[in-house]
Enzyme design. Structure first.
Site, PDB file in Angstrom:
ATOM      1  N   ASP A 225      -5.933   4.536  -3.282  1.00 46.78           N
ATOM      2  CA  ASP A 225      -4.514   4.497  -3.595  1.00 46.78           C
ATOM      3  C   ASP A 225      -3.671   5.065  -2.450  1.00 46.78           C
ATOM      4  O   ASP A 225      -4.007   6.125  -1.900  1.00 46.78           O
ATOM      5  CB  ASP A 225      -4.319   5.362  -4.848  1.00 46.78           C
ATOM      6  CG  ASP A 225      -2.909   5.404  -5.353  1.00 46.78           C
ATOM      7  OD1 ASP A 225      -2.515   4.465  -6.039  1.00 46.78           O
ATOM      8  OD2 ASP A 225      -2.197   6.396  -5.080  1.00 46.78           O
ATOM      9  N   GLU A 291      -5.142   0.299  -0.366  1.00 45.94           N
ATOM     10  CA  GLU A 291      -3.762  -0.070  -0.683  1.00 45.94           C
ATOM     11  C   GLU A 291      -2.823   0.531   0.360  1.00 45.94           C
ATOM     12  O   GLU A 291      -2.609   1.741   0.394  1.00 45.94           O
ATOM     13  CB  GLU A 291      -3.360   0.459  -2.059  1.00 45.94           C
ATOM     14  CG  GLU A 291      -1.966   0.003  -2.448  1.00 45.94           C
ATOM     15  CD  GLU A 291      -1.157   1.008  -3.251  1.00 45.94           C
ATOM     16  OE1 GLU A 291      -0.235   0.585  -3.969  1.00 45.94           O
ATOM     17  OE2 GLU A 291      -1.423   2.227  -3.158  1.00 45.94           O
TER      18      GLU A 291
HETATM   19  C1  GLC Z   1       0.028   3.556  -5.741  1.00 46.11           C
HETATM   20  C2  GLC Z   1      -0.160   3.126  -7.178  1.00 46.11           C
HETATM   21  C3  GLC Z   1       1.110   3.368  -7.919  1.00 46.11           C
HETATM   22  C4  GLC Z   1       1.418   4.853  -7.890  1.00 46.11           C
HETATM   23  C5  GLC Z   1       1.449   5.362  -6.452  1.00 46.11           C
HETATM   24  C6  GLC Z   1       1.381   6.862  -6.420  1.00 46.11           C
HETATM   25  O1  GLC Z   1       0.974   2.797  -5.081  1.00 46.11           O
HETATM   26  O2  GLC Z   1      -0.568   1.795  -7.224  1.00 46.11           O
HETATM   27  O3  GLC Z   1       1.058   2.902  -9.235  1.00 46.11           O
HETATM   28  O4  GLC Z   1       2.650   5.100  -8.493  1.00 46.11           O
HETATM   29  O5  GLC Z   1       0.357   4.919  -5.702  1.00 46.11           O
HETATM   30  O6  GLC Z   1       0.082   7.274  -6.764  1.00 46.11           O
END
Ligand code: GLC
Length: 579
Positions: A225, A291
């Site tokens: 993440d 991500e």
């Molecule tokens: C990522 C997750 C999102 C979350 C953020 C903070 O982007 O996909 O849902 O709010 O991280 O953890």
């Protein structure tokens, strides 16, 4: 129906043979990843919130679609300020979702069905309710340096100010004062999500132990993440203004994030996690999905540090319902041309996720099948978000109904620009109460009213449905021509004077050919000479086509004058591929 019988038969055989998953270095290369957002997938105990037993009972749905991997968004202990992305214990299950025993059962069922389980790993921050944070507040070693603490600045009137101008992704200053420690802590997301300090070696070790904990419990990889937020400038310099017109000064986009995002140190940590995972299971690749919403070159760099799937967000960030055939081809080619050389590297195509509007809302319902065709026929890994298989659409929320901190913080005027609730509504299983999601009188987010006609059960038994098209495409994805075939992308101008309005994608392997043709015109039927254009002389039949097409499955097509209605797309194959 037939598919259900086949599945039951397979289950009986598997029950007899007690299958063992075969370890392989290459297993991920042509896989389909299905993302489950646990809070909204299936509630098994009637509290209006999805849970692990709900997932376990419905994993058959994931198997029926043909997914190889299920990525389950965060399930760990959490006060749910950011719906699980604020973790108070990285090695336990959120009470609302179940227990570690329930998780074991989930893993067992997944193994039985031949599905690999991937969990979220949230390295950038914990919850402010994590015990490390409490100890950090009290300066207890070694936790005192687990987070990013800074002294206040004071203006000429002795007003206390944050250390610099950094902003949170969810709006407002990224700094929160703590009255016990008498310092500010950094939070790049909600105030309840303090940023962890990767310049601290002990913290790095703790986070590695988290990975080992879950790998020991049967997890086959992680979706990492917000990876590009892990490091910040160690001089804590102010960030420059972005100068994007119309953006308020407390909005994240007001600044250009050169000191809080994409720092080179990030790639080194990822390398250490890759090594850890390789050492844990030599010969059986653990999947890492990263991500990072970042510039193209920075995303691509994650491959070289060990990411198997540096999420390719082009269908989310770069393309939309205004994009042309030329735009699509350019984006596809750019990705394909930049996947590093080396057999371990494969492309990936993300259809949607819990942070972005649903694919059916971004592109319009009539383009959903087109996107299914692209993500399954292009080579590599396909990533699909639960609910997209039936073309679920965003639900509109009022500000009062809004739960997502990104929406709440933006206030009544701008919440709709930021809130992610619209794409997180409960999964639509059938036309029963709460769409079959829950037996509770209310659900954590309201169910979209369209569930009466838009649900899995209805789509399974229709001749034409998004669900049936997607599952057919996934059957095709498993064939060698998709796994190993060459790729060509091409443009064609049918009756057009301005720009090409037809996109072609061709995959060839031995005597097999798969052709995808997309009509980008919303008004005109197109006529294409496939033979000349794509250099094909073999007969082609219709494998599947999107709603509104003038084609029937298995029909032999006229290569020299193939016609396709407005907005329609079709997949054609050599007859040796039809089943
Ligand atoms: C990522 C997750 C999102 C979350 C953020 C903070 O982007 O996909 O849902 O709010 O991280 O953890």
């Amino acid at each position: 129906m037939i598919r259900s019988y086949i599945l039951i038969a397979v289950l009986i055989i598997l029950a007899d043979s007690n299958p063992v998953q075969v370890a392989s270095k290459d297993w991920y290369k042509n896989s389909l990843v299905y993302q489950i957002y646990p809070r909204s997938f299936k509630d098994s105990n009637g509290d209006g919130i999805g849970d692990l037993n709900g997932i376990t009972k419905n994993l058959v749905h994931v198997a029926e679609i043909g997914a190889d991997v299920v990525w389950i968004s965060t399930i760990f202990s959490s006060p749910q300020k950011d719906f699980g992305y604020d973790i108070s214990n990285f090695t336990n299950i959120n009470e609302e979702y179940g227990t570690l025993e329930d998780f074991n059962k989930l893993i067992e069922k997944a193994r039985f069905l031949g599905i690999k389980v991937i969990l979220d790993f949230v390295p950038n921050h914990s919850s402010d309710q994590h015990k490390w944070f409490n100890q950090s507040i009290h300066r207890i070693k070694p936790y005192d340096e687990y987070y990013i603490w800074r002294d206040a600045k004071y203006d000429e009137h002795q007003n206390r100010l944050p250390p610099n101008n950094w902003l949170s992704n969810f709006g407002g200053s990224a700094w929160q004062w703590n009255d016990i420690r008498k310092q500010y802590y950094l939070h790049q997301f909600a105030a309840g999500q303090p940023d962890l300090n990767y310049r601290n070696d002990e913290l790095q070790e703790e986070m590695k132990n988290v990975l080992v904990f879950w790998m020991d419990r049967g997890v086959e990889g992680f979706r990492i993440d917000a990876i590009n937020h892990m490091y910040e400038d160690d001089q804590f310099r102010d960030e420059p203004l972005s100068n994007i017109p119309g953006v308020p000064s407390d909005d994240y986009d007001f600044l250009n994030h050169i000191y809080t995002k994409n720092l080179p140190e990030t790639y080194k940590v990822l390398e250490s996690w890759r090594k850890l995972m390789d050492d844990q299971s030599p010969g059986n690749t653990k999947m890492i999905l990263t991500e990072a919403y970042a510039d193209f070159d920075l995303i691509i760099k994650y491959y070289l540090s060990g990411s198997t799937v540096p999420f390719n967000f082009m269908f989310i960030s770069d393309l939309n319902n205004k994009s042309t055939a030329v735009d699509f081809k350019r984006s596809i080619d750019r990705w394909m041309n930049n996947v590093p050389n080396g057999t371990e590297y494969v492309a990936n195509w993300v259809l949607g996720n819990h942070d972005n509007h649903r694919v059916a809302s971004r592109f319009g319902e009539k383009r959903v099948d087109q996107l299914f065709m692209l993500v399954t026929i292009l080579p590599g890994v396909s990533v699909i978000y639960n609910g997209d298989e039936i073309g679920m659409v965003d639900r509109e929320f009022t500000y009062e109904e809004t739960k997502d901190p990104a929406g709440c913080n933006a206030g009544p005027e701008r919440y709709w620009l930021k809130s992610r609730d619209p794409e997180r509504t409960p999964f639509q299983w059938n036309d029963g109460p709460n769409a079959g999601f829950s037996t509770s009188s209310s659900t954590w987010l309201p169910v979209n009213e369209n569930y009466i006609h838009l649900n899995v059960e209805a789509q399974k038994y229709k001749a034409y449905s998004h669900y049936n098209i997607l599952t057919r495409l996934i059957e095709l994805k498993k064939k060698s021509v998709i796994e190993y075939g060459t790729l060509e992308t091409a443009l064609y101008c049918s009756k057009c004077s301005v720009t090409e309005n037809v996109l072609g994608v061709v995959r060839r392997h031995r005597s097999y050919i798969v052709v995808l043709i997309v009509n980008f015109s919303d008004t005109e039927m197109i006529v294409v000479d496939i033979g000349m254009w794509l250099n094909i002389s073999e007969p082609l039949r219709v494998y599947t086509s999107s709603k509104g097409s003038n084609l029937s499955p298995r029909q032999i097509v006229e290569l020299r004058s193939f016609s396709l209605s407005a907005s329609v797309s079709a997949v054609l194959t050599t007859p040796n591929l039809l089943n």
